[in-house]
Scaffold this motif. Sequence first.
Motif, PDB file in Angstrom:
ATOM      1  N   TRP A 147      15.999  -4.679  13.597  1.00 20.46           N
ATOM      2  CA  TRP A 147      14.925  -4.109  14.415  1.00 20.46           C
ATOM      3  C   TRP A 147      15.125  -2.600  14.590  1.00 20.46           C
ATOM      4  O   TRP A 147      14.165  -1.818  14.469  1.00 20.46           O
ATOM      5  CB  TRP A 147      14.899  -4.803  15.770  1.00 20.46           C
ATOM      6  N   SER A 158      17.527 -19.336  17.922  1.00 21.58           N
ATOM      7  CA  SER A 158      17.236 -18.141  17.134  1.00 21.58           C
ATOM      8  C   SER A 158      16.810 -17.030  18.092  1.00 21.58           C
ATOM      9  O   SER A 158      16.009 -17.269  19.001  1.00 21.58           O
ATOM     10  CB  SER A 158      16.115 -18.433  16.131  1.00 21.58           C
ATOM     11  N   ARG A 166      14.940 -13.515  18.400  1.00 22.20           N
ATOM     12  CA  ARG A 166      13.990 -12.718  17.637  1.00 22.20           C
ATOM     13  C   ARG A 166      13.410 -11.599  18.491  1.00 22.20           C
ATOM     14  O   ARG A 166      13.276 -11.732  19.720  1.00 22.20           O
ATOM     15  CB  ARG A 166      12.825 -13.587  17.122  1.00 22.20           C
ATOM     16  N   PRO A 222      19.858  -9.432  13.948  1.00 25.48           N
ATOM     17  CA  PRO A 222      18.439  -9.240  14.298  1.00 25.48           C
ATOM     18  C   PRO A 222      18.179  -7.890  14.977  1.00 25.48           C
ATOM     19  O   PRO A 222      17.159  -7.256  14.704  1.00 25.48           O
ATOM     20  CB  PRO A 222      18.146 -10.408  15.252  1.00 25.48           C
ATOM     21  N   GLU A 255       9.882 -12.375  11.657  1.00 21.38           N
ATOM     22  CA  GLU A 255      10.517 -11.059  11.786  1.00 21.38           C
ATOM     23  C   GLU A 255      10.386 -10.558  13.215  1.00 21.38           C
ATOM     24  O   GLU A 255      11.345 -10.050  13.804  1.00 21.38           O
ATOM     25  CB  GLU A 255       9.869 -10.073  10.812  1.00 21.38           C
TER      26      GLU A 255
END
Length: 317
Positions: free
Chosen positions: A307, A256, A258, A303, A184
Motif C-alpha cells: 500500500w 486477511s 487488507r 500488505p 488489493e
Amino acid sequence: MEIQVRHLRVICEIAASGSLNRAAAGLGLGQPALSHQLRRIERMVGGSLFHRDQHGVRPTELGALILRRAKAIVLTFDELEHDFHRQEPEVGESIRIGWNDSAITGSLLAGLRDLRPGEPFRTRADTSRTRLLAQVANRGIDLALIMICGGRGLPVPPEVRTLTLVEEPSFVAVPAEHPLAEAEEIELAELAGEDWIVSSGGDGCRVVFREMCLAHGFDPRITHDVDIDTAREDLVSGGHGVGLVQPTRPPSDGLSIRPLSGAPMCVRHVLAWRADGPCAPRVEELAGEATAGYWRLAEQTAPYRAWLHRHGRLAAG
C-alpha cells in the motif's frame, strides 16, 4: 444497593485482622458499626462470608472466593488512585510509561533502553488516552504513547507536551475465506452487511468509526465489543465478523488484513510527556528511534508495504 470498593476493603480488613474488634480498630469504626456493615455486605452477596467463634473469624467457602477477587480489585484500585493523585515521583523510582495498543510500543521501549542503558522502566497498557494524559500531567507516569482516531483534536493539559510520531491508515481484517480476502483494496461500502467487531475503549474511536461508515452509506452492525486486538483477531479468524486493525499487524492464520480504498480513517500515534519530566531531555531522540522502528515494521508487513509503495508514501527506515 451495589457492592463497592469500600465494601471490599471491609472484607479484606476483617480477613487480615482475624477478628471484628481488630478490624474495627484498623478501619476507625466501632465494633457494632462494623458488624452492621458486614451484615449488609452479606445480604448483598447472598451468604455468610465469615465463620465466627471464640477464636475470631475465618472465611467461609463463599468468603474465600470473594476475598480472592476483593484483594485483587482493592490492590488495582489503590494503584490507579496512587497514579492519578501522586504529584512527585518517588526517589529511585523507574521511568513509568503508559501506552495504548500501539505498534510503536516495542520500538519505543527499545529506544528507551538504548538511550538510558541500565535504567529500569515499568509500563502499563490503557485503552483511554484521556486517562494517560491525566497520569502524565499528575506525574503518575512519565511518558505516554497514545492513539488518536480520525481528525479530532487532543485536549492536552498545559504542562504536557506532545509529538505526533506517525499517522497511518486503518486497515480491515476479514476472515481468510471472505470473498474480499484477496482484494488489493476494499471499498468500505462493500462491508455494509457485515457483523463488526469494534473496540469498546479508545475515547471516541467508536464514534469516529460510526461516522465513517455513515459517510459511506450504512450504519454498521456492531455485534462484538472487545478491548484488545488479539480478541478481535480471534473473532475475525473464527468467521464472526470483520474489524479495523493497524496496518502493521502481522499476518495470522484464518484472517486477511487488507487496505480500505481511500484510507477513510487514519490514526495518529502521539508521544506525550511533561516539560519538566525525566524523559524531556532526550525525547526527540526517543521519538526518532521509535519512528524508525515503526517504518522497519511497515517494511516487514507485506500488505502495508504494498500500500505504501502504491501511494508513494514509503519512508526511509
